[in-house]
Write a protein that holds these residues in place. Structure first.
Motif, PDB file in Angstrom:
ATOM      1  N   THR A   1      64.886  26.256  51.626  1.00  0.00           N
ATOM      2  CA  THR A   1      65.364  25.041  50.974  1.00  0.00           C
ATOM      3  C   THR A   1      66.666  25.379  50.259  1.00  0.00           C
ATOM      4  OG1 THR A   1      64.248  25.473  48.868  1.00  0.00           O
ATOM      5  CG2 THR A   1      62.997  24.232  50.558  1.00  0.00           C
ATOM      6  N   GLU A   2      67.451  24.379  49.990  1.00  0.00           N
ATOM      7  CA  GLU A   2      68.726  24.588  49.297  1.00  0.00           C
ATOM      8  C   GLU A   2      68.514  25.291  47.953  1.00  0.00           C
ATOM      9  OE1 GLU A   2      71.924  21.811  47.059  1.00  0.00           O
ATOM     10  OE2 GLU A   2      71.283  21.133  49.039  1.00  0.00           O
ATOM     11  N   GLU A   3      67.511  24.860  47.217  1.00  0.00           N
ATOM     12  CA  GLU A   3      67.240  25.435  45.901  1.00  0.00           C
ATOM     13  C   GLU A   3      66.880  26.918  46.024  1.00  0.00           C
ATOM     14  OE1 GLU A   3      64.050  23.509  43.608  1.00  0.00           O
ATOM     15  OE2 GLU A   3      65.670  22.937  42.245  1.00  0.00           O
ATOM     16  N   ARG A   4      66.059  27.270  46.997  1.00  0.00           N
ATOM     17  CA  ARG A   4      65.669  28.679  47.186  1.00  0.00           C
ATOM     18  C   ARG A   4      66.841  29.517  47.674  1.00  0.00           C
ATOM     19  NH1 ARG A   4      59.395  28.071  49.338  1.00  0.00           N
ATOM     20  NH2 ARG A   4      58.643  27.368  47.302  1.00  0.00           N
ATOM     21  N   ARG A   5      67.672  28.949  48.551  1.00  0.00           N
ATOM     22  CA  ARG A   5      68.879  29.664  48.988  1.00  0.00           C
ATOM     23  C   ARG A   5      69.763  29.977  47.797  1.00  0.00           C
ATOM     24  NH1 ARG A   5      69.151  26.149  53.182  1.00  0.00           N
ATOM     25  NH2 ARG A   5      70.622  24.806  52.103  1.00  0.00           N
TER      26      ARG A   5
ATOM     27  N   HIS B   1      60.673  30.637  43.186  1.00  0.00           N
ATOM     28  CA  HIS B   1      61.620  30.368  44.290  1.00  0.00           C
ATOM     29  C   HIS B   1      62.124  31.679  44.889  1.00  0.00           C
ATOM     30  CE1 HIS B   1      61.741  26.089  44.118  1.00  0.00           C
ATOM     31  NE2 HIS B   1      62.400  25.989  42.973  1.00  0.00           N
TER      32      HIS B   1
END
Length: 183
Positions: free
Chosen positions: A129-133, A163
């Motif tokens: 996900t963008e947040e985890r990236r 995350h």
């Protein structure tokens, strides 16, 4: 780099001091690029988005309501610009053009191996996900602490740790050779 706080630098930028804007750019460039890369998933696009975010932030410096939190404000601009960029393109595209390879004496075979590794790494990161990236890049690439990431992203530190844990676990699943290289 200057020992001034972000709030002091913002005040100087508001007075028109170019050196203060350069100091802010120097302080936040890598983090801004990491955020832009997390959104765009493309190095050239991330560079463009990051530059656009900085220009926009300096032009709108009077809109920064909380100067001591210039960094998080800039990161939000970078996130928004990244999403705008993706919408304008209508589809995200993975491009290896513009990636820099360190060391001028790399054999063509090693360069091809690096390109392959880079392609697999970017494709694996695309699965996050963008947040985890963003958490993964800020922590593992930029060296930010969990607390710094939590403050910048507006998340609890435990959520940041979660995350990061899930991002690393997913990357190990997608790229098992990474674990072999750590031994």
């Amino acid at each position: 780099m200057t020992g001034e706080t972000d709030a002091q630098l913002v005040a100087r930028v508001r007075r028109g001091e170019r050196a203060a804007a350069e100091a802010l750019a120097q302080r936040w460039l890598r983090a801004c690029r990491a955020v832009a890369l997390a959104v765009t998933r493309d190095e050239a696009d991330a560079d463009d988005v990051c530059q656009d975010a900085f220009v926009n932030a300096i032009q709108r410096i009077d809109d920064c309501r909380n100067p001591e939190r210039f960094g998080p404000w800039l990161m939000q601009i970078a996130r928004n610009r990244g999403h705008d960029h993706l919408r304008a393109r209508a589809r995200p595209v993975l491009s290896l053009e513009g990636m820099e390879i360190e060391s001028g004496a790399v054999s063509p075979q090693r360069e091809a191996e690096r390109d392959d590794e880079r392609t697999r790494l970017l494709a694996a990161m695309d699965e996050l996900t963008e947040e985890r990236r963003e958490v993964l890049l800020l922590h593992d690439l930029e060296g930010w602490t969990h607390r710094e990431i939590a403050e910048r992203m507006g998340l609890p530190p435990g959520t940041v740790r979660s995350h990061l844990h899930h991002a690393r676990r997913r990357m190990r699943t997608l790229l098992p050779e990474l674990e072999e290289g750590e031994e």
